[in-house]
Design an enzyme around this catalytic site. Structure first.
Site, PDB file in Angstrom:
ATOM      1  N   ARG A  11     -13.546  -7.168  -3.152  1.00  0.00           N
ATOM      2  CA  ARG A  11     -13.115  -7.079  -1.741  1.00  0.00           C
ATOM      3  C   ARG A  11     -12.639  -5.657  -1.431  1.00  0.00           C
ATOM      4  O   ARG A  11     -11.818  -5.097  -2.130  1.00  0.00           O
ATOM      5  CB  ARG A  11     -11.996  -8.085  -1.504  1.00  0.00           C
ATOM      6  CG  ARG A  11     -11.336  -8.001  -0.111  1.00  0.00           C
ATOM      7  CD  ARG A  11     -10.081  -7.146  -0.135  1.00  0.00           C
ATOM      8  NE  ARG A  11      -9.332  -7.204   1.125  1.00  0.00           N
ATOM      9  CZ  ARG A  11      -8.326  -6.412   1.424  1.00  0.00           C
ATOM     10  NH1 ARG A  11      -7.933  -5.487   0.576  1.00  0.00           N
ATOM     11  NH2 ARG A  11      -7.698  -6.523   2.563  1.00  0.00           N
ATOM     12  N   GLY A  25      -1.012  -3.037   5.728  1.00  0.00           N
ATOM     13  CA  GLY A  25      -0.998  -4.376   6.309  1.00  0.00           C
ATOM     14  C   GLY A  25      -2.289  -5.109   5.986  1.00  0.00           C
ATOM     15  O   GLY A  25      -3.034  -4.701   5.094  1.00  0.00           O
ATOM     16  N   GLY A  34      -5.691  -5.788   5.716  1.00  0.00           N
ATOM     17  CA  GLY A  34      -6.813  -4.861   5.861  1.00  0.00           C
ATOM     18  C   GLY A  34      -7.893  -5.356   6.791  1.00  0.00           C
ATOM     19  O   GLY A  34      -8.477  -4.578   7.553  1.00  0.00           O
ATOM     20  N   GLY A  86     -10.774  -3.277   1.450  1.00  0.00           N
ATOM     21  CA  GLY A  86      -9.932  -3.410   2.641  1.00  0.00           C
ATOM     22  C   GLY A  86     -10.075  -2.211   3.558  1.00  0.00           C
ATOM     23  O   GLY A  86     -11.102  -1.521   3.557  1.00  0.00           O
ATOM     24  N   THR A 134       0.889  -1.168   0.000  1.00  0.00           N
ATOM     25  CA  THR A 134       0.000   0.000   0.000  1.00  0.00           C
ATOM     26  C   THR A 134       0.917   1.204   0.000  1.00  0.00           C
ATOM     27  O   THR A 134       2.107   1.066   0.254  1.00  0.00           O
ATOM     28  CB  THR A 134      -0.870   0.006   1.287  1.00  0.00           C
ATOM     29  OG1 THR A 134      -1.910  -0.940   1.150  1.00  0.00           O
ATOM     30  CG2 THR A 134      -1.501   1.341   1.579  1.00  0.00           C
TER      31      THR A 134
HETATM   32  N1  ASP Z   1      -4.068  -2.626   3.760  1.00  0.00           N
HETATM   33  C1  ASP Z   1      -4.118  -3.047   2.398  1.00  0.00           C
HETATM   34  C2  ASP Z   1      -5.372  -3.836   2.175  1.00  0.00           C
HETATM   35  O1  ASP Z   1      -5.702  -4.675   2.981  1.00  0.00           O
HETATM   36  C3  ASP Z   1      -2.958  -3.846   1.972  1.00  0.00           C
HETATM   37  C4  ASP Z   1      -1.632  -3.420   2.505  1.00  0.00           C
HETATM   38  O2  ASP Z   1      -1.487  -2.400   3.107  1.00  0.00           O
HETATM   39  O3  ASP Z   1      -0.674  -4.142   2.330  1.00  0.00           O
HETATM   40  O4  ASP Z   1      -5.990  -3.668   1.152  1.00  0.00           O
END
Ligand code: ASP
Length: 320
Positions: free
Chosen positions: A217, A241, A243, A219, A189
């Site tokens: 989906r 991270g 989500g 997040g 992200t």
């Molecule tokens: N937080 C993001 C999501 O879940 C992914 C990420 O930050 O790595 O879509």
């Protein structure tokens, strides 16, 4: 956790730079899923460029939200990061993007989710923030609104890099053997927080989402409080991270509340990541900018690309 720092800056020196008071300042992240097996040099350069782009806006008199957005656009356009061009692909092999922004002075915010034909979803999120009474728009409705705002249709195939396509081919094969859920682990992200000289804060976050996610989906990234939060009375934060875990603990808001309770942004970031792990068994990271100019970052993954830029510095400092 071992980190690579650009230049000769040690962890202790970084900590004191984070604790330094006074804006304007910008802090960015390039995701908690930064690959530990690749040469970090171009990632550090990309992170620095984004932080510097944000600071430039603040120094020219732009708002904290304009600055965070400018940094986010640089990261969306850099194919090394999982957002905009170079986003991770869904299980159907397309890019499907989420983004949000929030202004800490007015609490105005905007987000888009599951958009597929927008090159810079953070700009579409900003239009939702500025031009509608809504906070979140999704899918085709968000795309139709973006067209109304003059954002051109951008073919999905142009968002897909050769690297992400090759990765998808590999995961797709693996998913047939191990099941789709077992390959949905990779992260990434981008995010940016800015604080101006008057203590006004803002945050922006944008993502392609978790690798091989189901189409449709959503997040944490497009959700205020989870992926993005900003309040001048507390702080601004941008999460990265898993989500689903971040949503459960509302990680961005949690970090900001900690600052409001008197913790430094650096400690607030660490405590928010600890909360993510303890309460939702999640892996990820966060960046935080306080209204007094202090900054924070933390992650519990092997790496998180990140950078800070402050007024008066010759260049931004990055770590991964
Ligand atoms: N937080 C993001 C999501 O879940 C992914 C990420 O930050 O790595 O879509």
């Amino acid at each position: 956790m071992s980190s690579h720092f650009a230049g000769d800056v040690t962890q202790a020196e970084f900590d004191s730079l984070l604790d330094q008071k006074g804006g304007p300042a910008v802090i960015i992240h390039g995701g908690a899923g930064t690959d530990p097996d690749v040469d970090p040099t171009p990632i550090l350069a990309g992170a620095r460029a984004a932080a510097e782009a944000g600071l430039k806006v603040l120094l020219a008199g732009g708002s904290a939200l304009d600055a965070a957005q400018a940094a986010a656009v640089v990261l969306e356009d850099d194919p090394q990061f999982n957002a905009g061009t170079g986003a991770a692909l869904t299980s159907e092999g397309d890019a499907e993007l989420d983004a949000s922004c929030m202004d800490g002075t007015t609490l105005r915010g905007g987000g888009v989710a599951c958009v597929r034909t927008i090159k810079n979803p953070i700009i579409a999120a900003r239009h939702v923030c500025d031009g509608t009474p809504h906070v979140l728009m999704v899918g085709q409705g968000a795309e139709a609104f973006a067209r109304e705002c003059g954002i051109p249709v951008y073919p999905n195939a142009l968002l897909v890099t050769a690297k992400q396509r090759a990765r998808w081919e590999e995961l797709h094969k693996l998913a047939q053997i191990e099941g789709a859920d077992s390959v949905r682990k990779k992260l990434g992200t981008i995010g940016a927080c800015a604080v101006d000289a008057k203590g006004r804060v803002a945050a922006c976050t944008s993502t392609g989402g978790t690798v091989y996610k189901r189409p449709g989906r959503g997040g944490d990234t497009p959700i205020l409080g989870a992926g993005t939060f900003a309040d001048d009375h507390e702080a601004a934060a941008s999460s990265t991270g898993v989500g689903e875990a971040i949503l459960k603990v509302q990680m961005a808001r949690a970090a900001c509340v900690y600052v409001g309770q008197g913790k430094s942004p650096r400690v607030a970031a660490q405590d928010a990541v600890a909360l993510l792990k303890e309460r939702a068994q999640g892996d990820g990271g966060i960046i935080v900018a306080g209204p007094d100019g202090r900054l924070g970052w933390a992650h519990n993954t092997p790496r998180m690309a990140r950078a800070i830029a402050r007024a008066g510095w010759a260049k931004a400092l990055a770590a991964v």
